[in-house]
Motif scaffolding. Sequence first.
Motif, PDB file in Angstrom:
ATOM      1  N   PHE A  73       9.267   7.241  -1.358  1.00  0.00           N
ATOM      2  CA  PHE A  73      10.290   7.563  -2.359  1.00  0.00           C
ATOM      3  C   PHE A  73      10.152   6.623  -3.569  1.00  0.00           C
ATOM      4  CE2 PHE A  73      14.840   7.636  -3.809  1.00  0.00           C
ATOM      5  CZ  PHE A  73      14.869   8.983  -4.134  1.00  0.00           C
ATOM      6  N   TYR A  74       9.955   5.343  -3.312  1.00  0.00           N
ATOM      7  CA  TYR A  74       9.755   4.390  -4.414  1.00  0.00           C
ATOM      8  C   TYR A  74       8.537   4.787  -5.229  1.00  0.00           C
ATOM      9  CZ  TYR A  74      12.866   1.256  -1.726  1.00  0.00           C
ATOM     10  OH  TYR A  74      13.903   0.717  -1.037  1.00  0.00           O
ATOM     11  N   HIS A  75       7.490   5.193  -4.516  1.00  0.00           N
ATOM     12  CA  HIS A  75       6.268   5.601  -5.193  1.00  0.00           C
ATOM     13  C   HIS A  75       6.577   6.751  -6.144  1.00  0.00           C
ATOM     14  CE1 HIS A  75       2.302   7.653  -5.543  1.00  0.00           C
ATOM     15  NE2 HIS A  75       1.866   6.413  -5.572  1.00  0.00           N
ATOM     16  N   GLU A  76       7.368   7.681  -5.654  1.00  0.00           N
ATOM     17  CA  GLU A  76       7.753   8.842  -6.461  1.00  0.00           C
ATOM     18  C   GLU A  76       8.571   8.395  -7.684  1.00  0.00           C
ATOM     19  OE1 GLU A  76       9.561  11.941  -3.974  1.00  0.00           O
ATOM     20  OE2 GLU A  76      10.948  12.341  -5.646  1.00  0.00           O
ATOM     21  N   LEU A  77       9.547   7.505  -7.463  1.00  0.00           N
ATOM     22  CA  LEU A  77      10.399   7.048  -8.565  1.00  0.00           C
ATOM     23  C   LEU A  77       9.578   6.290  -9.608  1.00  0.00           C
ATOM     24  CD1 LEU A  77      13.627   5.761  -6.728  1.00  0.00           C
ATOM     25  CD2 LEU A  77      13.178   8.015  -7.710  1.00  0.00           C
ATOM     26  N   LEU A  78       8.656   5.481  -9.141  1.00  0.00           N
ATOM     27  CA  LEU A  78       7.870   4.670 -10.069  1.00  0.00           C
ATOM     28  C   LEU A  78       6.840   5.498 -10.817  1.00  0.00           C
ATOM     29  CD1 LEU A  78       7.379   1.476  -7.913  1.00  0.00           C
ATOM     30  CD2 LEU A  78       8.414   1.521 -10.179  1.00  0.00           C
ATOM     31  N   THR A  79       6.162   6.409 -10.127  1.00  0.00           N
ATOM     32  CA  THR A  79       5.115   7.185 -10.803  1.00  0.00           C
ATOM     33  C   THR A  79       5.719   8.248 -11.723  1.00  0.00           C
ATOM     34  OG1 THR A  79       4.960   8.536  -8.828  1.00  0.00           O
ATOM     35  CG2 THR A  79       3.270   6.858  -9.117  1.00  0.00           C
ATOM     36  N   SER A  80       6.941   8.706 -11.398  1.00  0.00           N
ATOM     37  CA  SER A  80       7.544   9.717 -12.273  1.00  0.00           C
ATOM     38  C   SER A  80       8.318   9.058 -13.425  1.00  0.00           C
ATOM     39  CB  SER A  80       8.471  10.625 -11.457  1.00  0.00           C
ATOM     40  OG  SER A  80       9.531   9.841 -10.929  1.00  0.00           O
ATOM     41  N   GLY A  81       8.350   7.756 -13.431  1.00  0.00           N
ATOM     42  CA  GLY A  81       9.013   7.054 -14.527  1.00  0.00           C
ATOM     43  C   GLY A  81      10.525   7.000 -14.417  1.00  0.00           C
ATOM     44  N   ARG A  82      11.071   7.382 -13.275  1.00  0.00           N
ATOM     45  CA  ARG A  82      12.524   7.290 -13.122  1.00  0.00           C
ATOM     46  C   ARG A  82      12.951   5.828 -13.021  1.00  0.00           C
ATOM     47  NH1 ARG A  82      15.962  11.309 -10.989  1.00  0.00           N
ATOM     48  NH2 ARG A  82      15.175  13.392 -11.462  1.00  0.00           N
ATOM     49  N   ILE A  83      12.053   5.020 -12.489  1.00  0.00           N
ATOM     50  CA  ILE A  83      12.281   3.574 -12.476  1.00  0.00           C
ATOM     51  C   ILE A  83      11.150   2.949 -13.274  1.00  0.00           C
ATOM     52  CG2 ILE A  83      12.203   1.494 -11.020  1.00  0.00           C
ATOM     53  CD1 ILE A  83      14.706   2.881 -10.401  1.00  0.00           C
ATOM     54  N   VAL A  88       4.397   3.517   9.438  1.00  0.00           N
ATOM     55  CA  VAL A  88       4.230   4.232   8.167  1.00  0.00           C
ATOM     56  C   VAL A  88       2.784   4.258   7.682  1.00  0.00           C
ATOM     57  CG1 VAL A  88       6.608   3.848   7.436  1.00  0.00           C
ATOM     58  CG2 VAL A  88       4.839   2.263   6.690  1.00  0.00           C
ATOM     59  N   SER A  89       1.938   3.347   8.184  1.00  0.00           N
ATOM     60  CA  SER A  89       0.515   3.437   7.793  1.00  0.00           C
ATOM     61  C   SER A  89      -0.237   4.233   8.853  1.00  0.00           C
ATOM     62  CB  SER A  89      -0.086   2.044   7.616  1.00  0.00           C
ATOM     63  OG  SER A  89      -0.002   1.289   8.791  1.00  0.00           O
ATOM     64  N   ARG A  90      -0.408   3.624  10.038  1.00  0.00           N
ATOM     65  CA  ARG A  90      -1.029   4.360  11.138  1.00  0.00           C
ATOM     66  C   ARG A  90      -0.184   5.584  11.505  1.00  0.00           C
ATOM     67  NH1 ARG A  90      -2.786   0.031  13.286  1.00  0.00           N
ATOM     68  NH2 ARG A  90      -0.994  -0.562  14.518  1.00  0.00           N
ATOM     69  N   GLY A  91       1.118   5.525  11.198  1.00  0.00           N
ATOM     70  CA  GLY A  91       2.020   6.600  11.600  1.00  0.00           C
ATOM     71  C   GLY A  91       2.231   7.670  10.538  1.00  0.00           C
ATOM     72  N   ARG A  92       1.872   7.405   9.304  1.00  0.00           N
ATOM     73  CA  ARG A  92       2.117   8.414   8.273  1.00  0.00           C
ATOM     74  C   ARG A  92       1.146   8.307   7.100  1.00  0.00           C
ATOM     75  NH1 ARG A  92       2.398  11.553   4.980  1.00  0.00           N
ATOM     76  NH2 ARG A  92       4.102  12.832   4.226  1.00  0.00           N
ATOM     77  N   GLY A  93       0.216   7.367   7.161  1.00  0.00           N
ATOM     78  CA  GLY A  93      -0.796   7.269   6.112  1.00  0.00           C
ATOM     79  C   GLY A  93      -0.258   6.907   4.744  1.00  0.00           C
ATOM     80  N   LEU A  94       0.812   6.091   4.707  1.00  0.00           N
ATOM     81  CA  LEU A  94       1.385   5.736   3.407  1.00  0.00           C
ATOM     82  C   LEU A  94       0.768   4.463   2.825  1.00  0.00           C
ATOM     83  CD1 LEU A  94       5.210   6.440   4.008  1.00  0.00           C
ATOM     84  CD2 LEU A  94       3.477   7.945   3.026  1.00  0.00           C
ATOM     85  N   HIS A  95      -0.306   3.961   3.453  1.00  0.00           N
ATOM     86  CA  HIS A  95      -0.809   2.649   3.043  1.00  0.00           C
ATOM     87  C   HIS A  95      -1.320   2.600   1.606  1.00  0.00           C
ATOM     88  CE1 HIS A  95      -3.419   4.835   5.932  1.00  0.00           C
ATOM     89  NE2 HIS A  95      -4.222   4.856   4.902  1.00  0.00           N
ATOM     90  N   ASP A  96      -1.921   3.722   1.145  1.00  0.00           N
ATOM     91  CA  ASP A  96      -2.426   3.671  -0.235  1.00  0.00           C
ATOM     92  C   ASP A  96      -1.287   3.678  -1.243  1.00  0.00           C
ATOM     93  OD1 ASP A  96      -5.103   3.434   0.450  1.00  0.00           O
ATOM     94  OD2 ASP A  96      -5.301   5.606   0.750  1.00  0.00           O
ATOM     95  N   MET A  97      -0.242   4.457  -0.925  1.00  0.00           N
ATOM     96  CA  MET A  97       0.944   4.447  -1.790  1.00  0.00           C
ATOM     97  C   MET A  97       1.552   3.051  -1.844  1.00  0.00           C
ATOM     98  SD  MET A  97       3.192   7.785  -1.027  1.00  0.00           S
ATOM     99  CE  MET A  97       2.559   9.425  -1.245  1.00  0.00           C
ATOM    100  N   ALA A  98       1.581   2.389  -0.686  1.00  0.00           N
ATOM    101  CA  ALA A  98       2.159   1.049  -0.635  1.00  0.00           C
ATOM    102  C   ALA A  98       1.429   0.118  -1.590  1.00  0.00           C
ATOM    103  CB  ALA A  98       2.081   0.504   0.791  1.00  0.00           C
ATOM    104  N   ARG A  99       0.106   0.272  -1.663  1.00  0.00           N
ATOM    105  CA  ARG A  99      -0.674  -0.570  -2.567  1.00  0.00           C
ATOM    106  C   ARG A  99      -0.380  -0.238  -4.027  1.00  0.00           C
ATOM    107  NH1 ARG A  99      -2.200  -0.866   1.992  1.00  0.00           N
ATOM    108  NH2 ARG A  99      -3.287  -2.680   2.825  1.00  0.00           N
ATOM    109  N   GLU A 100      -0.264   1.067  -4.301  1.00  0.00           N
ATOM    110  CA  GLU A 100       0.048   1.456  -5.687  1.00  0.00           C
ATOM    111  C   GLU A 100       1.393   0.898  -6.105  1.00  0.00           C
ATOM    112  OE1 GLU A 100      -0.517   5.730  -6.367  1.00  0.00           O
ATOM    113  OE2 GLU A 100      -2.291   5.594  -5.071  1.00  0.00           O
TER     114      GLU A 100
END
Lengths: 219, 452, 144
Positions: free
Chosen positions: B310-320, B338-350
Amino acid sequence: MNAFIDFIMGPMVWVAFLIFILGLIFKMVLIIKDINARESYVYSYLTWKHSLRSIFAWMTPFLPQSTKQSPVFYSISYIFHLLLFIVPIFLMSHIVLINEAFQVSWVALDDGLADILTVIVILALVFFAIRRHMVPEVKYLTSYKDYLLLIIVALPFITGFLAYHQFFFYKAMVIAHVISGEIMLILIPFSRFSHMIVAPLTRAYMGSEFGNVRHAKDW
Amino acid sequence: MANEIETKDEPTIVKEKNTDKAVEAGLARLTPQRIKSTINQVLQKETGPRFKAYVETCMHCGLCAEACLYFLSNDRDPAYSPAGKVKQTIWEMLEKKGEVSTDFLRRAVHIAQTECNVCKRCSMYCPFGIDVAYLMLMVRRICHKLEITPLYIQDTVNSHSATMNQMWVKEDEWIDTLQWQEEDAREEFENLRIPLDKMGADVMYSVIAPEPKFQAGLLYQAATIMHAAGVNWTMPSSPGWDNSNMAMFTGDNEISGRIARAFYETAARLKVKRIVMGECGHAFRSTYDVGNRWIGWAMPPFEVVHALEFYHELLTSGRITIAEKFKKTVTLHDPCNVSRGRGLHDMAREVTNMMCESFIEMTPNREHNFCCGAGGGVINCGPPYKGERMINNKVKAEQLKATGAEVLIAPCHNCHSGLEDIVHHYDLNMEVKFLGDLIYETMEKKIYKPGD
Amino acid sequence: MKPWKRKSINRETKMKQKVIFIGFILFLFTAVIAFSNTDEPEGLERLDNSVFENPHRPGAVFAHDDHNEIAQIEDCAVCHHVYEDKKLVEDESSEDSPCSECHSLKPTEENSISLSVAYHKQCKDCHFEENKGPVLCGECHIKE
């Protein structure tokens, strides 16, 4: 004596191969029936794409992290598993017998090469046995049954090697070779050798859970 | 902790005292008959071909050992390797057809509940993809049915059962806490609201019970982020607001299912478009992967979005937008769920790179990251096990130390708490932060308007 | 040392040790034999295999007259048969022509039995039938 040899090299070969193949098919059918009856939810997650992705990733040498961390074991294991099929299938003596029986033949390995490959298979098995005995985390899991499995695989190769070179007890060695090979084939569906067909299934399921639900790699 | 006894023909049996009252009291109640019938019932009736394949195809190669935080932290003691744990529990139960002793069970519950984070790292190191975490959860299920689950985690399950949240938070207490945080936040954002039970909102925000109980500041932060981003959001006022699920980790599948059902039904009652959840890993596992299955949904009935995504979405869409990047050096812990369980690790880095000036990777990372050592309900087994948990987390501490970072980002409650313990115990001098902490610190405190 | 790590010597370990021991002895035994020279028995009468371009095995050991004496074969046609139009011609024998005249190295349209298969089957089929004589590869193709 020839009647006995005729039996182990004739009907018994049929029996061994039938048990081996039908046994694996039967096992597969039982697993699928069991899945349908008790765990049909696995189909909600299984996908061909992710199953194959995972299986091929794990068949690619040194792609999975685990293979990078234990390169010696995996190298030997890859070679061992390949040779386990290649040597007997492309051995000239075997092809000659099949040609006499069925008038079919295929390209054969050079005898000298096959001889070296056989020694490699035996040495790989010795390596596995030593590793079992020396590496604490493997030793901890090991029971005599694990050595038994290694011996069952080793015997056809050792006896085959000795028979080829005609070092001693030639006749007994060939008979031992044939019988040990048949024992190995017969045991495959009923022992942990059945990982031959079960491991791709467990890999496929884990690959699908990771690829399809978890959106992550599993290697 | 442990006394040795002479054993013949039973190499793995152990006699150890457990300071956990619930385990000891539970063991005292057991009869051989009950042990046998319970184990056989679970292993025969509650498993299937998957279980069979896992125990029958394992070639005892020991390659899984390399994956396990516990094995590596205990000087490669084979008893802590994944297959070693299976040998000490499941294999022996099967071999003895359920006729095991209470000493065996004391050790079994100890292994399954406190020496395995069910992080599934080992199934990425097993060539066959054998799911040892599943087998450990099966041991937990047996221990649950034998009523020998450790006290502290059992208490959270009892709380779930009675209140539908993990921390005995009463309904008025919940609403009161939200109103209190709303009031505080209004000093910063004039018209900020924490909308309760707003029908048809775009987002239902849900948290775990420790947030209202003793981390109310996180609710404050989340409210300001939602407000600043102009999100049409709501929080439920009724039970079902807590997305955590400790029953999932004790093998109490029935209560686990009830929790998940209450949660989704709350979202359904509010007719929200999707569910966003706070930075918690196990809650995500429950609502995205596990709880839904128990109540018959292959995938969750709602779109479940972890805070990180969700943070990734807010930050990339410019809402934050970020006012000024965070200066200190940071490293990132990939929570297994969330990484092994959902593959969000690349978003976390962004997300991290968008907020922070200098980001240092820890190794291994992404799917291969070591577990925090707290997850899977291990930390929830409480103080009796904390000392050994710190020993079991040695490798994690070394991994953290090697980064030399000043700040450690942990987008998961369990990881956050566990890593704090590690940082203190091993004197790592790191500050453990949620991603939300950093967003709150670095974001521009203005309200998003479309077209800005 | 953790107590659950401690293993007492039990039946399983003993069995294990025994298995390893036996395996080791077997391996040593074979290794010693494998690398010691074996002498070829003198004066073996072998079939001429020069017609094969690249023989993989030494010519089969075969003492024609001794064989026939022991086997009590007087009729040459028992082995040296004659086929015409894929039918056996009774009362005719072919001892004056080499086998390779009809049996070529690879199976052909007219004759599907290649030379090596012809040899193998000729000997083995009869030996199996009579339950006498060598039938295993190395019993005839004795190492040179």
